[in-house]
Write a protein that holds these residues in place. Structure first.
Motif, PDB file in Angstrom:
ATOM      1  N   THR A 267       9.555   8.020  -6.847  1.00 49.87           N
ATOM      2  CA  THR A 267       8.838   7.869  -5.587  1.00 49.87           C
ATOM      3  C   THR A 267       9.708   8.495  -4.504  1.00 49.87           C
ATOM      4  OG1 THR A 267       7.752   6.304  -4.106  1.00 49.87           O
ATOM      5  CG2 THR A 267       9.759   5.542  -5.126  1.00 49.87           C
TER       6      THR A 267
ATOM      7  N   THR B  98      -9.348  -0.958  -2.812  1.00 47.94           N
ATOM      8  CA  THR B  98      -8.707   0.175  -2.150  1.00 47.94           C
ATOM      9  C   THR B  98      -7.190   0.000  -2.175  1.00 47.94           C
ATOM     10  OG1 THR B  98      -8.169   0.758   0.145  1.00 47.94           O
ATOM     11  CG2 THR B  98      -9.908  -0.784  -0.154  1.00 47.94           C
ATOM     12  N   VAL B  99      -6.488   1.110  -2.176  1.00 50.05           N
ATOM     13  CA  VAL B  99      -5.027   1.104  -2.251  1.00 50.05           C
ATOM     14  C   VAL B  99      -4.433   2.403  -1.715  1.00 50.05           C
ATOM     15  CG1 VAL B  99      -5.056   2.023  -4.617  1.00 50.05           C
ATOM     16  CG2 VAL B  99      -3.004   0.891  -3.776  1.00 50.05           C
TER      17      VAL B  99
ATOM     18  N   GLU C 180      -2.817   3.106   1.458  1.00 50.70           N
ATOM     19  CA  GLU C 180      -2.466   3.154   2.875  1.00 50.70           C
ATOM     20  C   GLU C 180      -3.350   2.151   3.601  1.00 50.70           C
ATOM     21  OE1 GLU C 180      -3.975   6.729   4.830  1.00 50.70           O
ATOM     22  OE2 GLU C 180      -4.917   7.265   2.939  1.00 50.70           O
ATOM     23  N   PRO C 181      -3.006   1.851   4.855  1.00 52.57           N
ATOM     24  CA  PRO C 181      -3.878   0.924   5.574  1.00 52.57           C
ATOM     25  C   PRO C 181      -5.276   1.526   5.660  1.00 52.57           C
ATOM     26  CG  PRO C 181      -1.833   1.303   6.797  1.00 52.57           C
ATOM     27  CD  PRO C 181      -1.874   2.309   5.675  1.00 52.57           C
TER      28      PRO C 181
ATOM     29  N   ASP D 227      -8.571  -5.088  -0.509  1.00 55.16           N
ATOM     30  CA  ASP D 227      -7.611  -4.137   0.069  1.00 55.16           C
ATOM     31  C   ASP D 227      -6.244  -4.549  -0.463  1.00 55.16           C
ATOM     32  OD1 ASP D 227      -5.810  -2.739   1.642  1.00 55.16           O
ATOM     33  OD2 ASP D 227      -6.651  -3.397   3.552  1.00 55.16           O
ATOM     34  N   THR D 228      -5.773  -3.819  -1.479  1.00 56.81           N
ATOM     35  CA  THR D 228      -4.566  -4.227  -2.191  1.00 56.81           C
ATOM     36  C   THR D 228      -3.348  -3.501  -1.652  1.00 56.81           C
ATOM     37  OG1 THR D 228      -4.858  -2.482  -3.844  1.00 56.81           O
ATOM     38  CG2 THR D 228      -5.908  -4.600  -4.304  1.00 56.81           C
ATOM     39  N   PHE D 229      -2.446  -4.253  -1.066  1.00 55.22           N
ATOM     40  CA  PHE D 229      -1.187  -3.665  -0.603  1.00 55.22           C
ATOM     41  C   PHE D 229      -0.125  -3.833  -1.686  1.00 55.22           C
ATOM     42  CE2 PHE D 229       3.102  -4.453   0.813  1.00 55.22           C
ATOM     43  CZ  PHE D 229       3.397  -3.251   1.433  1.00 55.22           C
TER      44      PHE D 229
ATOM     45  N   THR E  43       5.101   1.438  -5.409  1.00 54.96           N
ATOM     46  CA  THR E  43       5.653   1.799  -6.714  1.00 54.96           C
ATOM     47  C   THR E  43       6.676   0.734  -7.116  1.00 54.96           C
ATOM     48  OG1 THR E  43       5.410   4.112  -6.107  1.00 54.96           O
ATOM     49  CG2 THR E  43       6.847   3.643  -7.982  1.00 54.96           C
ATOM     50  N   GLU E  44       7.447   0.303  -6.148  1.00 53.89           N
ATOM     51  CA  GLU E  44       8.522  -0.644  -6.368  1.00 53.89           C
ATOM     52  C   GLU E  44       8.040  -2.036  -6.755  1.00 53.89           C
ATOM     53  OE1 GLU E  44       8.002   1.356  -3.831  1.00 53.89           O
ATOM     54  OE2 GLU E  44       9.837   2.220  -3.022  1.00 53.89           O
TER      55      GLU E  44
ATOM     56  N   THR F  48      10.245  -4.035   2.556  1.00 54.42           N
ATOM     57  CA  THR F  48       9.214  -3.105   2.072  1.00 54.42           C
ATOM     58  C   THR F  48       9.260  -1.760   2.792  1.00 54.42           C
ATOM     59  OG1 THR F  48       7.649  -3.898   3.720  1.00 54.42           O
ATOM     60  CG2 THR F  48       7.552  -4.948   1.551  1.00 54.42           C
TER      61      THR F  48
ATOM     62  N   ASP G  73       7.525  -1.454   5.443  1.00 53.70           N
ATOM     63  CA  ASP G  73       6.254  -1.464   6.163  1.00 53.70           C
ATOM     64  C   ASP G  73       6.296  -2.452   7.314  1.00 53.70           C
ATOM     65  OD1 ASP G  73       4.085   0.219   4.833  1.00 53.70           O
ATOM     66  OD2 ASP G  73       5.002  -0.782   3.124  1.00 53.70           O
TER      67      ASP G  73
ATOM     68  N   ARG H 286       4.058   2.318   7.621  1.00 54.11           N
ATOM     69  CA  ARG H 286       5.508   2.367   7.434  1.00 54.11           C
ATOM     70  C   ARG H 286       6.206   2.141   8.771  1.00 54.11           C
ATOM     71  NH1 ARG H 286       7.081   1.961   2.319  1.00 54.11           N
ATOM     72  NH2 ARG H 286       9.079   2.742   3.038  1.00 54.11           N
TER      73      ARG H 286
ATOM     74  N   LYS I 226      -1.424  11.248   0.835  1.00 56.73           N
ATOM     75  CA  LYS I 226      -0.804  10.630   2.017  1.00 56.73           C
ATOM     76  C   LYS I 226      -0.534  11.695   3.079  1.00 56.73           C
ATOM     77  CE  LYS I 226       1.567   6.474   0.769  1.00 56.73           C
ATOM     78  NZ  LYS I 226       1.375   6.448  -0.662  1.00 56.73           N
TER      79      LYS I 226
HETATM   80  C1  WT7 Z   1       3.235   2.482   0.381  1.00 57.43           C
HETATM   81  C2  WT7 Z   1       3.609   2.523  -1.078  1.00 57.43           C
HETATM   82  C3  WT7 Z   1       0.721   1.139  -4.451  1.00 57.43           C
HETATM   83  C4  WT7 Z   1       0.133   2.295  -5.048  1.00 57.43           C
HETATM   84  C5  WT7 Z   1      -0.030   3.506  -4.230  1.00 57.43           C
HETATM   85  C6  WT7 Z   1       1.049   3.830  -3.243  1.00 57.43           C
HETATM   86  C7  WT7 Z   1       1.292   2.037   1.605  1.00 57.43           C
HETATM   87  C8  WT7 Z   1      -0.192   1.036  -0.166  1.00 57.43           C
HETATM   88  C9  WT7 Z   1      -1.546  -0.157   1.028  1.00 57.43           C
HETATM   89  C10 WT7 Z   1      -2.548  -0.985   1.608  1.00 57.43           C
HETATM   90  C11 WT7 Z   1      -1.570  -0.599   3.695  1.00 57.43           C
HETATM   91  C12 WT7 Z   1      -0.611   0.435   1.887  1.00 57.43           C
HETATM   92  C13 WT7 Z   1       2.445   1.243   2.176  1.00 57.43           C
HETATM   93  C14 WT7 Z   1       3.404   1.134   1.011  1.00 57.43           C
HETATM   94  N1  WT7 Z   1       0.216   1.184   1.115  1.00 57.43           N
HETATM   95  N2  WT7 Z   1      -1.260   0.245  -0.220  1.00 57.43           N
HETATM   96  N3  WT7 Z   1      -3.502  -1.579   0.866  1.00 57.43           N
HETATM   97  N4  WT7 Z   1      -2.516  -1.175   2.943  1.00 57.43           N
HETATM   98  N5  WT7 Z   1      -0.615   0.206   3.210  1.00 57.43           N
HETATM   99  O1  WT7 Z   1       2.324   3.632  -3.785  1.00 57.43           O
HETATM  100  O2  WT7 Z   1       3.516   5.708  -3.111  1.00 57.43           O
HETATM  101  O3  WT7 Z   1       4.786   3.592  -3.652  1.00 57.43           O
HETATM  102  O4  WT7 Z   1       3.443   3.834  -1.532  1.00 57.43           O
HETATM  103  O5  WT7 Z   1       1.845   2.790   0.529  1.00 57.43           O
HETATM  104  O6  WT7 Z   1       3.014   1.946   3.216  1.00 57.43           O
HETATM  105  O7  WT7 Z   1       4.727   0.888   1.379  1.00 57.43           O
HETATM  106  P1  WT7 Z   1       3.580   4.224  -3.069  1.00 57.43           P
END
Ligand code: WT7
Length: 682
Positions: free
Chosen positions: A297, A418-419, A421-422, A444-446, A449-450, A531, A533, A548, A642
């Motif tokens: 990542t 959804t996943v 970004e916001p 809306d799943t936040f 990768t970590e 995080t 974020d 972020r 992104k």
């Molecule tokens: C970053 C992680 C998790 C799989 C895809 C991305 C943002 C992810 C959301 C959400 C707001 C979100 C954050 C996070 N993010 N899902 N539902 N609402 N922000 O994985 O490339 O590791 O990115 O994606 O900023 O820190 P990743």
């Protein structure tokens, strides 16, 4: 921390029939289980672990950890001492113990409509055993790293599970990455073998993947890291199905003339190797904390981080999040549109769904090929009930209005996810109203990768929804919001989103660089996982991810999130997408520089500019009034969709030195953006 009762007022609820059947049918049930999960994690996860096969039981604590850098090394261990095999659990257990051998594991849908193939759990197990034997015959052993660089075909799943079966560590590199990035990742994880394919189509575009893979191997060789073995799947150049021993049929749009470079010293053909391999392959029993995979990542320093996940915790976590967040039932057909090259594909195409014995769609193509109703056509074709995609895809399709959606019935849909970004409320509403016709809760799943799996998310039947909020923590996850001095904020507040204790699926280290793991995630606020974020908690206790922290803007001493301003802009009917960055300002600290992509057929003019300014002022307040608005027909995005705000910040300041832009999907947008920069504030 979680409110006693679900809030009333301006929230949306799941329909009654969904609640009746649901695993977690009410907010009260969620709350009861949540308390159990954080107060007695061992008891909570033991219930989950019961469903899996363990060769031997764990010996120490269920979850052992140190999250505080001031007290020594950071570590997280889950069920240490237990032995199991994740491939056995997601395949053999389903075929032999649960008698699901004839159940469809994947409906593979190719890039070209009409290219399709159904694969059952039994067939998948057979192929995985065969390919695991192939790997063994190539000398791959437990703990060895294997690099996988493949398109979205069933064999990608076969390759990853074959690694897991013999305890080898897969390191999948998204097939859109360049040879340079592949080389960097192969070398960082010191892979002994590369698995790839001849080529594939992305929409109309032909990608000669083997050529890129070869360039990467050449770069590795030049840097004194020779990889002597490369297995290539024939996807476009395959002659016929029967003789090939492969799961995907020859592509409809086959390309037998594709020029595939071949080095007999290094290259081997997937089909010839697997043809003679045995279907018997005893899994290698692994310790819970043995590594399962590495996935890279991007990191703030530019060099990607090899996020390492281990066997048992990841298995329990992806299985349980999949089951509860998508409220999985055995009659579901599930479709996640992500690529397996990203964590979403690892956790929610491969491991989570297969652990539950689910039937999934595995889609090779694009949402816009051959036209913009492809997604809904596929939903109807396979009767998809649970659908999971990214806000960027939603906004892209939203641009074309609701007609392409209405061309298909979508009556099978029950839950939308959804996943990535916001999600701005505008896109959320379109997804909910137009795609789901107000029948389907949106989860809306936040996560990251970590984190291995969802960490902040609604549970579809239990959590009343607020459009744009990732709502509450999943089981076992304890969030907090910190201010700049590291103090925990109570009640409605905004600041850094951190987690106070581990959950089973959290990453264990940065491969080969534990110090970087500690510095990136644990140093800023000792005792917490950071995080990166920003997050806001409202009066009802709902969490809203604001983007972020590096995307936070400080305008005249007020913290503003770029996402907030963007969502205000996107609410205007002319705007399809917006990206906002800070531009240094002598008085205010930062000023707002906004890039807007307009909907098809709309012209940019001063009247519109004034309207947009007014819209943001009205939505957020005078403090958020845009200083610059630039019409941007294209935005710089990573291949995962992104927006690269870092690049936009440079453009806003007219700084030509963009740094590393290797992850950029289409670099041609950059010049256009520079040429059309705004010089004076609006
Ligand atoms: C970053 C992680 C998790 C799989 C895809 C991305 C943002 C992810 C959301 C959400 C707001 C979100 C954050 C996070 N993010 N899902 N539902 N609402 N922000 O994985 O490339 O590791 O990115 O994606 O900023 O820190 P990743």
């Amino acid at each position: 921390m979680i409110p006693e009762k679900a809030p009333g007022g301006d929230v949306l609820h799941a329909p009654g029939d969904l609640k009746k059947e649901a695993h977690i049918p009410s907010f009260e049930k969620y709350k009861e289980l949540y308390i159990k999960s954080v107060e007695s994690p061992e008891e909570f996860w033991a219930d989950v672990a019961k469903d899996f096969f363990w060769k031997t039981k764990y010996t120490g604590k269920f979850l052992d950890y140190n999250f505080d850098v001031t007290k020594g090394e950071i570590y997280i261990k889950c069920m240490e001492g237990a032995t199991t095999n994740i491939c056995y659990n997601v395949l053999d257990r389903n075929v032999h113990e649960r008698k699901l051998g004839d159940r469809v594991a994947f409906y593979w849908e190719g890039n070209e409509p009409g290219d399709e193939k159904t694969v059952t759990y039994r067939e998948l197990l057979q192929q995985v055993c065969k390919f695991a034997n192939v790997l063994k015959s190539q000398g791959v052993k437990k703990g060895d790293r294997v690099s996988i660089y493949m398109p979205m075909v069933v064999e990608l799943v076969v390759a990853m599970l074959a690694c897991a079966r013999i305890g080898a560590v897969h390191s999948i590199v998204f097939a859109g990455f360049s040879s340079e990035s592949l080389c960097e990742r192969i070398m960082d994880s010191q892979c002994c073998l590369l698995i790839t394919a001849d080529g594939f189509y992305r929409g109309d575009k032909l990608i000669n993947l083997k050529l890129i893979a070869d360039e990467a191997l050449k770069k590795c060789r030049d840097k004194s890291f020779p990889v002597e073995k490369c297995i290539m799947l024939k996807h476009l150049t395959k002659e016929d199905e029967a003789s090939s021993g492969s799961l995907s049929p020859p592509a409809k749009r086959a390309c037998p003339d594709l020029q595939v470079p071949w080095n007999p010293e290094v290259d081997m053909c997937w089909h010839s190797l697997i043809g003679g391999a045995s279907e018997e392959c005893e899994p290698v029993w692994c310790d819970s904390e043995d590594p399962l995979f590495i996935l890279y990542t991007s990191g703030s320093t530019g060099k990607p981080k090899g996020v390492l996940h281990t066997v048992s915790g990841y298995m329990l976590y992806t299985a349980s999040t999949f089951k509860m967040v998508f409220d999985y039932h055995s009659d579901d057909v599930y479709w996640c549109t992500a690529d397996i090259g990203w964590i979403t594909g690892h956790s929610y195409i491969t491991y989570g769904p297969l652990a539950n014995g689910a039937t999934s769609v595995l889609f090779e193509g694009l949402p816009t090929y051959p036209d913009v109703s492809r997604m809904w056509e596929i939903v109807d074709k396979y009767h998809v009930s649970k659908f999971y995609t990214a806000p960027t895809a939603i906004r892209l399709l939203m641009k074309y209005g609701s007609d392409p959606v209405h061309k298909y019935k979508r009556t099978s849909l029950k839950i939308l996810g959804t996943v990535g970004e916001p999600i701005n409320p505008e896109a959320w509403q379109w997804y909910y109203n137009v795609v789901g016709e107000k029948r389907c809760p949106v989860v809306d799943t936040f996560w990251q990768t970590e984190t291995g799996g969802h960490v902040m998310t609604p549970l579809p039947a239990a959590t009343p929804m607020k459009p744009g909020s990732a709502t509450f923590p999943f089981f076992g996850v304890v969030p907090a919001i910190l201010n700049e001095s590291g103090e925990e904020l109570e009640g409605p507040s905004e600041g850094y989103l951190v987690f106070k204790q581990p959950w089973p699926g959290v990453m264990r280290t940065v491969y080969g660089n534990h110090l970087r793991f500690e510095t990136t995630y644990f140093k800023k606020f000792p005792g917490y996982y950071v995080t990166g974020d920003g997050c806001r908690r409202d009066k009802d206790g709902y969490y809203w991810i604001t983007g972020r922290i590096d995307d936070m803007l400080n305008v005249s001493g007020h913290l503003l999130s770029t996402a907030e301003v963007e969502s205000a802009l996107v609410e205007h009917e002319a705007v399809a997408e917006a990206a906002v960055v800070g531009r240094p300002h002598p008085v205010k600290g930062e000023s707002l520089y906004c890039f807007v992509t307009l909907n098809d057929g709309i012209n940019y003019n001063q009247k519109l500019e004034a309207e947009l300014k007014k819209q943001v002022r009205e939505k957020i307040g005078a403090i958020a009034t845009p200083d610059y608005i630039q019409n941007a027909p294209g935005l710089p995005k990573t291949r995962s969709g992104k927006i690269m705000r870092r690049v936009l910040r440079k453009i806003a300041c007219n700084e030509r030195d963009l740094g590393d832009v290797s992850t950029l999907a289409d670099s041609s947008v950059i010049e256009h953006l520079f040429e059309n920069r705004c010089y004076t504030a609006v």
